[in-house]
Write an enzyme that holds these catalytic residues in place. Sequence first.
Site, PDB file in Angstrom:
ATOM      1  N   CYS A 127       0.876  -1.182   0.000  1.00  0.00           N
ATOM      2  CA  CYS A 127       0.000   0.000   0.000  1.00  0.00           C
ATOM      3  C   CYS A 127       0.907   1.224   0.000  1.00  0.00           C
ATOM      4  O   CYS A 127       1.914   1.247  -0.710  1.00  0.00           O
ATOM      5  CB  CYS A 127      -0.976  -0.025   1.165  1.00  0.00           C
ATOM      6  SG  CYS A 127      -0.197  -0.074   2.800  1.00  0.00           S
TER       7      CYS A 127
HETATM    8  O1  LIG Z   1      -0.837   2.944   3.229  1.00  0.00           O
HETATM    9  S1  LIG Z   1      -0.947   3.044   4.674  1.00  0.00           S
HETATM   10  O2  LIG Z   1      -2.174   2.388   5.132  1.00  0.00           O
HETATM   11  O3  LIG Z   1       0.208   2.510   5.379  1.00  0.00           O
HETATM   12  S2  LIG Z   1      -1.080   4.952   5.031  1.00  0.00           S
END
Ligand SMILES: O=S(=O)([O-])[S-]
Length: 164
Positions: A127
Amino acid sequence: MHLNKSYCVMKTIWNTKLYLSCLQSDSLLKFIDIKKFSTNCDNMDGSGDKKSFILSYEELLQAQKNNNVLIIDVREQKEINETGKLPGSIHIPMGTVANMLNLMDDQFKKQFEKSKPNKDSKIILSCKSGMRSAAVQQELQKLGYQNVYNYAGGWSEWENKQKC
Ligand SMILES: O=S(=O)([O-])[S-]
C-alpha cells in the site's frame, strides 16, 4: 506502542470510513509499529524456524521478476491515479481483495491478466506505508492463504528508492 494495543486500534477502525482517513494520517502511522503489526509466524515453513512475512525492498525487486508471484497494490483508485501502481503489481483496492480472490479462475485472469493465486501461492501486498497491506495480509491469512507477504515499505519506500 504494544502490539495488542495497535491491533485494537485496527480492529476498532476496521471497515469504517474512519479507517482509511486515519491510516492516511502521519500521527497514526507514527503511533503504530507496522513491523509489529505485520504477521510473522512460527514454523510456517515446517523448518521450525521463525518465518518472516515482511518483505524488504530487495526481496520485492526479486519478486517483480518472478511470474509465479502475485503482487497486489491495495491502495485506492485515487492514489493509483496520482502515482501509478507499484511496477509488476495488479491493483485491487483493499476492501475488495478477498472478493476478487473468489472470482472464477478465468474471470480473474481476464480482469487482471494474471493467474488467480491458490492458497499456497506467494502473494505480496503493498500500500502506501505498510498498514493497509498488513490488514489485508491478516485477512487473507485467516482465509487460509499460507504465503502472504507484506511489503511494509510500500509505495513511500519504493518511490524514495527510485530517487537514489
Ligand atoms: O498505506 S498506509 O495504510 O500505510 S497509510
